[in-house]
Design a protein around this motif. Structure first.
Motif, PDB file in Angstrom:
ATOM      1  N   PRO A 213       0.812  -1.228   0.000  1.00 18.17           N
ATOM      2  CA  PRO A 213       0.000   0.000   0.000  1.00 18.17           C
ATOM      3  C   PRO A 213       0.838   1.267   0.000  1.00 18.17           C
ATOM      4  O   PRO A 213       0.503   2.244  -0.686  1.00 18.17           O
ATOM      5  N   ILE A 214       1.940   1.251   0.753  1.00 19.35           N
ATOM      6  CA  ILE A 214       2.810   2.433   0.810  1.00 19.35           C
ATOM      7  C   ILE A 214       3.453   2.687  -0.548  1.00 19.35           C
ATOM      8  O   ILE A 214       3.500   3.829  -1.037  1.00 19.35           O
ATOM      9  N   ILE A 215       3.949   1.625  -1.176  1.00 21.94           N
ATOM     10  CA  ILE A 215       4.622   1.765  -2.469  1.00 21.94           C
ATOM     11  C   ILE A 215       3.650   2.252  -3.545  1.00 21.94           C
ATOM     12  O   ILE A 215       3.964   3.169  -4.314  1.00 21.94           O
ATOM     13  N   ILE A 216       2.465   1.624  -3.599  1.00 20.03           N
ATOM     14  CA  ILE A 216       1.481   2.005  -4.622  1.00 20.03           C
ATOM     15  C   ILE A 216       1.084   3.465  -4.480  1.00 20.03           C
ATOM     16  O   ILE A 216       1.090   4.229  -5.456  1.00 20.03           O
ATOM     17  N   SER A 217       0.728   3.873  -3.267  1.00 21.66           N
ATOM     18  CA  SER A 217       0.306   5.258  -3.045  1.00 21.66           C
ATOM     19  C   SER A 217       1.438   6.229  -3.331  1.00 21.66           C
ATOM     20  O   SER A 217       1.226   7.284  -3.936  1.00 21.66           O
ATOM     21  N   GLY A 218       2.658   5.885  -2.894  1.00 15.47           N
ATOM     22  CA  GLY A 218       3.801   6.754  -3.130  1.00 15.47           C
ATOM     23  C   GLY A 218       4.091   6.949  -4.607  1.00 15.47           C
ATOM     24  O   GLY A 218       4.370   8.071  -5.056  1.00 15.47           O
ATOM     25  N   LEU A 219       4.010   5.862  -5.380  1.00 11.90           N
ATOM     26  CA  LEU A 219       4.267   5.965  -6.821  1.00 11.90           C
ATOM     27  C   LEU A 219       3.233   6.839  -7.513  1.00 11.90           C
ATOM     28  O   LEU A 219       3.576   7.676  -8.369  1.00 11.90           O
ATOM     29  N   PHE A 220       1.965   6.661  -7.164  1.00 15.34           N
ATOM     30  CA  PHE A 220       0.920   7.466  -7.791  1.00 15.34           C
ATOM     31  C   PHE A 220       1.053   8.943  -7.415  1.00 15.34           C
ATOM     32  O   PHE A 220       0.878   9.823  -8.267  1.00 15.34           O
ATOM     33  N   LEU A 221       1.351   9.219  -6.158  1.00 14.49           N
ATOM     34  CA  LEU A 221       1.508  10.613  -5.743  1.00 14.49           C
ATOM     35  C   LEU A 221       2.707  11.260  -6.431  1.00 14.49           C
ATOM     36  O   LEU A 221       2.638  12.433  -6.847  1.00 14.49           O
ATOM     37  N   ALA A 222       3.797  10.497  -6.565  1.00 11.58           N
ATOM     38  CA  ALA A 222       4.980  11.029  -7.238  1.00 11.58           C
ATOM     39  C   ALA A 222       4.674  11.335  -8.703  1.00 11.58           C
ATOM     40  O   ALA A 222       5.077  12.386  -9.234  1.00 11.58           O
ATOM     41  N   TYR A 223       3.953  10.440  -9.354  1.00 16.27           N
ATOM     42  CA  TYR A 223       3.597  10.660 -10.760  1.00 16.27           C
ATOM     43  C   TYR A 223       2.616  11.818 -10.917  1.00 16.27           C
ATOM     44  O   TYR A 223       2.759  12.655 -11.813  1.00 16.27           O
ATOM     45  N   TYR A 224       1.638  11.887 -10.034  1.00 19.38           N
ATOM     46  CA  TYR A 224       0.613  12.929 -10.131  1.00 19.38           C
ATOM     47  C   TYR A 224       1.149  14.314  -9.789  1.00 19.38           C
ATOM     48  O   TYR A 224       0.507  15.323 -10.089  1.00 19.38           O
ATOM     49  N   SER A 225       2.315  14.379  -9.158  1.00 17.15           N
ATOM     50  CA  SER A 225       2.878  15.684  -8.811  1.00 17.15           C
ATOM     51  C   SER A 225       3.285  16.489 -10.041  1.00 17.15           C
ATOM     52  O   SER A 225       3.386  17.713  -9.981  1.00 17.15           O
ATOM     53  N   TYR A 226       3.500  15.800 -11.167  1.00 19.52           N
ATOM     54  CA  TYR A 226       3.839  16.517 -12.400  1.00 19.52           C
ATOM     55  C   TYR A 226       2.969  16.100 -13.589  1.00 19.52           C
ATOM     56  O   TYR A 226       3.105  16.639 -14.684  1.00 19.52           O
ATOM     57  N   SER A 227       2.066  15.156 -13.384  1.00 18.02           N
ATOM     58  CA  SER A 227       1.222  14.682 -14.470  1.00 18.02           C
ATOM     59  C   SER A 227       0.217  15.759 -14.902  1.00 18.02           C
ATOM     60  O   SER A 227      -0.363  16.450 -14.053  1.00 18.02           O
ATOM     61  N   PRO A 228      -0.038  15.884 -16.198  1.00 16.47           N
ATOM     62  CA  PRO A 228      -0.997  16.884 -16.682  1.00 16.47           C
ATOM     63  C   PRO A 228      -2.450  16.406 -16.668  1.00 16.47           C
ATOM     64  O   PRO A 228      -3.342  17.096 -17.121  1.00 16.47           O
ATOM     65  N   TRP A 229      -2.698  15.209 -16.142  1.00 12.86           N
ATOM     66  CA  TRP A 229      -4.065  14.674 -16.125  1.00 12.86           C
ATOM     67  C   TRP A 229      -4.995  15.600 -15.352  1.00 12.86           C
ATOM     68  O   TRP A 229      -4.583  16.300 -14.428  1.00 12.86           O
ATOM     69  N   ASP A 230      -6.273  15.546 -15.720  1.00 15.86           N
ATOM     70  CA  ASP A 230      -7.262  16.286 -14.950  1.00 15.86           C
ATOM     71  C   ASP A 230      -7.541  15.562 -13.641  1.00 15.86           C
ATOM     72  O   ASP A 230      -7.214  14.390 -13.476  1.00 15.86           O
ATOM     73  N   PHE A 231      -8.170  16.264 -12.695  1.00 14.90           N
ATOM     74  CA  PHE A 231      -8.376  15.737 -11.353  1.00 14.90           C
ATOM     75  C   PHE A 231      -9.133  14.416 -11.352  1.00 14.90           C
ATOM     76  O   PHE A 231      -8.710  13.432 -10.754  1.00 14.90           O
ATOM     77  N   ASN A 232     -10.295  14.377 -12.010  1.00 17.28           N
ATOM     78  CA  ASN A 232     -11.114  13.163 -12.018  1.00 17.28           C
ATOM     79  C   ASN A 232     -10.372  11.990 -12.638  1.00 17.28           C
ATOM     80  O   ASN A 232     -10.512  10.840 -12.206  1.00 17.28           O
ATOM     81  N   GLY A 233      -9.584  12.282 -13.665  1.00 20.30           N
ATOM     82  CA  GLY A 233      -8.814  11.228 -14.318  1.00 20.30           C
ATOM     83  C   GLY A 233      -7.782  10.627 -13.383  1.00 20.30           C
ATOM     84  O   GLY A 233      -7.561   9.407 -13.383  1.00 20.30           O
TER      85      GLY A 233
END
Length: 251
Positions: free
Chosen positions: A27-47
Motif C-alpha cells: 500500500p505504501i509503495i502504490i500510493s507513493g508511486l501514484f503521488l509522485a507521478y501525479y505531482s507533475y502529471s498533466p491529467w485532470d483531477f477526475n482522471g
C-alpha cells in the motif's frame, strides 16, 4: 469466545512471515508511486482519482491470490492441514477465522493505501475537490467488492494449491482491466472480478456530480449480484470445507 481465540492463534502464526510485510509495504509503495507521478502529471483531477482506484481494482486480485496461497501453504507445510481438519468441534470456525484474518488485513491495507493517497493528494498536491469521507467510502466499496474473491481464492488455494491461486489472481487482474473497457458493458455486474472497479468508478462519477441514470439498471444488478454471490460463496465454501479431507498431493 472461540473466534477471538482462533484469531489470536492466526495472528501468532503469521507474526514472522512476509504476510505482514506485504500488507504494509505494497500500500505504501502504490500510493507513493501514484503521488509522485501525479505531482507533475498533466491529467485532470477526475482522471487521476479514477486511474488510482482502477489500478487498485486491477492489482488486488493478484495480491489476493498471493496472500491466500500463503495462508493455505502455511497449514500445508505445518502438518498437511491436520490442525484444521482435526478440529472437529470448531472446524468451520477455523475456516472462518482464516477468512476473517485475510479480510481484516485486506481492510487495513486498503485503508492504509487510500489514507496515504488522500492525505498526499489533498494536503501536498492541494487537490481538494473530494473530501476524506469520499476516499473512506471508496475504500469500503473496494473492500466489500473483494470479499467474494477472498473466499474464492482461499478455496482454490486449499483445494488446488498455491500455483492455482496465484495464477487465477493474475488472470483475474487482466480480466478486471478488460471489464473496465467497453468489453465489460452489460456483463460486469455478473462477473465478480468486475465489481470493485466498476463500483468505485461509479462512486467517483456520482461524487463528481455526473448523472448515473443511464447505468442505474446495471448498478442495481451489480449490487444484487455481489451481495447474493458473496453470501452464497460463503455458505457453499463452509459446506465444502466441512467435508474436505485435505489435498491428495501438494502442489
Amino acid at each position: 469466545m472461540v473466534m477471538l481465540r482462533l484469531l489470536r492463534a492466526e495472528f501468532l502464526k503469521i507474526k514472522r512471515t512476509p504476510f505482514l510485510l506485504i500488507h504494509l509495504l505494497i500500500p505504501i509503495i502504490i500510493s507513493g508511486l501514484f503521488l509522485a507521478y501525479y505531482s507533475y502529471s498533466p491529467w485532470d483531477f477526475n482522471g487521476k482519482v479514477s486511474a488510482y482506484f482502477q489500478a487498485l481494482a486491477c492489482g488486488f486480485p493478484t495480491i489476493i491470490g498471493l496472500v491466500c496461497s500463503m495462508v493455505s501453504e502455511q497449514e500445508a507445510t505445518a502438518g498437511h492441514f491436520q490442525e484444521m481438519l482435526t478440529a472437529s468441534k470448531t472446524k468451520i470456525m477455523v475456516f472462518l477465522s482464516k477468512i476473517l484474518l485475510l479480510l481484516l488485513f485486506s481492510f487495513g491495507a486498503i485503508l492504509l493505501s487510500i489514507g496515504i493517497f488522500s492525505v498526499g493528494f489533498i494536503e501536498l498536491l492541494h487537490e481538494d475537490t473530494f473530501s476524506f469521507q469520499f476516499y473512506l467510502i471508496a475504500g469500503c466499496i473496494l473492500f466489500v467488492s473483494f470479499v467474494f474473491l477472498y473466499i474464492l481464492h482461499f478455496f482454490v488455494s486449499l483445494q488446488f494449491g498455491k500455483g492455482a491461486s496465484i495464477g487465477l489472481g493474475i488472470v483475474g487482474s487482466l480480466l478486471v482491466a478488460l471489464l473496465l473497457t467497453g468489453i465489460g458493458d452489460g456483463i460486469w455486474s455478473f462477473i465478480p472480478y468486475g465489481w470493485g472497479g466498476h463500483f468505485v468508478s461509479l462512486w467517483t462519477m456520482k461524487a463528481s456530480g455526473l448523472d448515473l441514470s443511464t447505468v442505474e439498471i446495471g448498478l442495481q444488478e451489480g449490487i444484487i449480484a455481489s451481495v447474493c454471490g458473496t453470501l452464497l460463496a460463503l455458505v457453499l465454501s463452509c459446506l465444502w470445507f466441512w467435508k474436505w479431507e485435505g489435498r491428495k498431493s501438494d502442489n
